[in-house]
Write a protein that holds these residues in place. Structure first.
Motif, PDB file in Angstrom:
ATOM      1  N   LYS A  39       0.722  -0.965   0.103  1.00 29.30           N
ATOM      2  CA  LYS A  39      -0.076  -0.182  -0.146  1.00 29.30           C
ATOM      3  C   LYS A  39       0.823   1.287   0.039  1.00 29.30           C
ATOM      4  N   ARG A  40       1.868   1.175   0.806  1.00 27.35           N
ATOM      5  CA  ARG A  40       2.879   2.395   0.814  1.00 27.35           C
ATOM      6  C   ARG A  40       3.321   2.657  -0.654  1.00 27.35           C
ATOM      7  N   LEU A  41       3.921   1.606  -1.241  1.00 25.56           N
ATOM      8  CA  LEU A  41       4.447   1.775  -2.547  1.00 25.56           C
ATOM      9  C   LEU A  41       3.462   2.137  -3.642  1.00 25.56           C
ATOM     10  N   GLN A  42       2.116   1.740  -3.553  1.00 29.24           N
ATOM     11  CA  GLN A  42       0.938   2.072  -4.358  1.00 29.24           C
ATOM     12  C   GLN A  42       0.462   3.893  -4.084  1.00 29.24           C
ATOM     13  N   LEU A  59       9.072  -6.251  -6.927  1.00 29.18           N
ATOM     14  CA  LEU A  59       9.494  -5.459  -8.336  1.00 29.18           C
ATOM     15  C   LEU A  59       8.242  -5.161  -9.111  1.00 29.18           C
ATOM     16  N   CYS A  60       7.314  -5.743  -9.029  1.00 26.40           N
ATOM     17  CA  CYS A  60       5.832  -5.320  -9.876  1.00 26.40           C
ATOM     18  C   CYS A  60       5.328  -4.197  -9.252  1.00 26.40           C
ATOM     19  N   ALA A  61       5.668  -3.993  -7.985  1.00 26.04           N
ATOM     20  CA  ALA A  61       5.137  -2.765  -7.229  1.00 26.04           C
ATOM     21  C   ALA A  61       5.928  -1.541  -7.613  1.00 26.04           C
ATOM     22  N   CYS A  62       7.160  -1.750  -7.844  1.00 24.77           N
ATOM     23  CA  CYS A  62       7.701  -0.416  -8.233  1.00 24.77           C
ATOM     24  C   CYS A  62       7.365   0.353  -9.540  1.00 24.77           C
ATOM     25  N   ASP A  63       7.634   1.208  -9.621  1.00 25.25           N
ATOM     26  CA  ASP A  63       7.255   2.361 -11.062  1.00 25.25           C
ATOM     27  C   ASP A  63       8.079   1.990 -12.343  1.00 25.25           C
ATOM     28  N   MET A  64       9.474   1.513 -12.061  1.00 23.57           N
ATOM     29  CA  MET A  64      10.234   1.389 -13.212  1.00 23.57           C
ATOM     30  C   MET A  64      11.342   0.166 -12.616  1.00 23.57           C
ATOM     31  N   VAL A 107       9.515   5.228  -7.811  1.00 28.23           N
ATOM     32  CA  VAL A 107      10.376   4.152  -6.999  1.00 28.23           C
ATOM     33  C   VAL A 107      10.972   3.299  -8.158  1.00 28.23           C
ATOM     34  N   ILE A 108      12.051   3.160  -8.458  1.00 28.20           N
ATOM     35  CA  ILE A 108      13.010   2.425  -9.495  1.00 28.20           C
ATOM     36  C   ILE A 108      13.713   1.300  -8.784  1.00 28.20           C
TER      37      ILE A 108
END
Length: 260
Positions: A92-95, A117-122, A101-102
């Motif tokens: 949730k924090r990453l969302q 990994l999937c939750a990061c932006d790039m 976030v790379i």
């Protein structure tokens, strides 16, 4: 004993490194909560423009939950009286994170690490890494990370990954849109620096509003997203960064973005 997570400012970039190389940078509650706090602090401080998430060494980005005996990795440390789980807090924090976030994918990515990994932006990956959700090999399914995988992977490949528990290559990750770039290991940091330079010179306000809009629209119908977009345009245009960006364009000079 070394810290399980290293948090370091490098200019306008916050580096978060899972520092458990001997455990292939596996996750436990302390690791997850430390990452969560570091991201929260970076957002509230106002000085960080991007976050890099990586693992120590060159063997693993993150191997998922720590499965060593008595390690209390999140897959098997469930308290049914407390349904809110700390790994969900991190997702949730990453969302909700308004900073880019790379993921610097320096090594193999398995199970819960693949979810992060999937939750990061790039993401930028070394060309010799392997990815996988290996949970089926120990009698479970990647339940905690499935919501993010559903948003990133092609459905057929996701089913194959979850059912077989097999590992796939960095090129597969690139082909499926899991990572943005795959480079030889020796070029990983140069490519990361190149991407960070393209991120940190942009308007923090535009990135912040853009990430919020992206995450909101992804869960909307087309009609809802169009209504949301037209409501957001005047909000975005009224910011100081938008005014500065337009003035800089007209005056043919570099913009001085302040994040306001």
């Amino acid at each position: 004993m070394s810290e399980p997570v290293l948090v370091e400012r490098r200019g306008a970039v916050l580096w978060i490194t899972i520092n458990r190389e001997e455990r292939r940078n596996a996750l436990n509650e302390q690791v997850v909560r430390t990452i969560d706090k570091a991201i929260a602090d970076a957002q509230s401080g106002g000085e960080v423009k991007a976050i890099v998430l990586t693992g120590a060494g060159d063997k693993a980005f993150c191997a998922g939950a720590d499965l060593a005996k008595n390690a209390k990795g999140f897959a098997f440390a469930v308290d049914f009286s407390r349904p809110k789980h700390y790994i969900v807090d991190l997702f949730k924090r990453l969302q909700e994170c308004t900073l880019p976030v790379i993921a610097r994918v320096n090594g193999h990515v398995m199970a819960g690490g693949f979810g992060i990994l999937c939750a990061c932006d790039m993401a930028i990956a070394a060309d010799d890494i392997r990815i996988g959700t290996t949970e089926s090999k120990i009698g479970v399914t990647p339940m905690m990370i499935l919501p993010y995988m559903l948003r990133i992977l092609p459905p057929r490949k996701l089913q194959e990954m979850c059912i077989t528990g097999e590992q796939f290559s960095a090129q597969d990750a690139l082909d499926w849109g899991v990572v943005n770039y795959v480079v030889p290991r020796a070029e990983l940091d140069a490519k990361l620096d190149w991407l960070l330079a393209r991120v940190t010179d942009k308007s923090p306000t535009a990135i912040r509003l853009g990430k919020q809009a992206y995450n909101a629209m992804r869960d909307m119908s087309l009609r809802e997203s169009l209504e949301f977009a037209q409501a957001m345009v005047p909000v975005m245009s009224s910011t100081e960064d938008a005014k500065e960006g337009m003035a800089a364009f007209q005056e043919k000079r570099p913009a001085n973005f302040t994040g306001n």
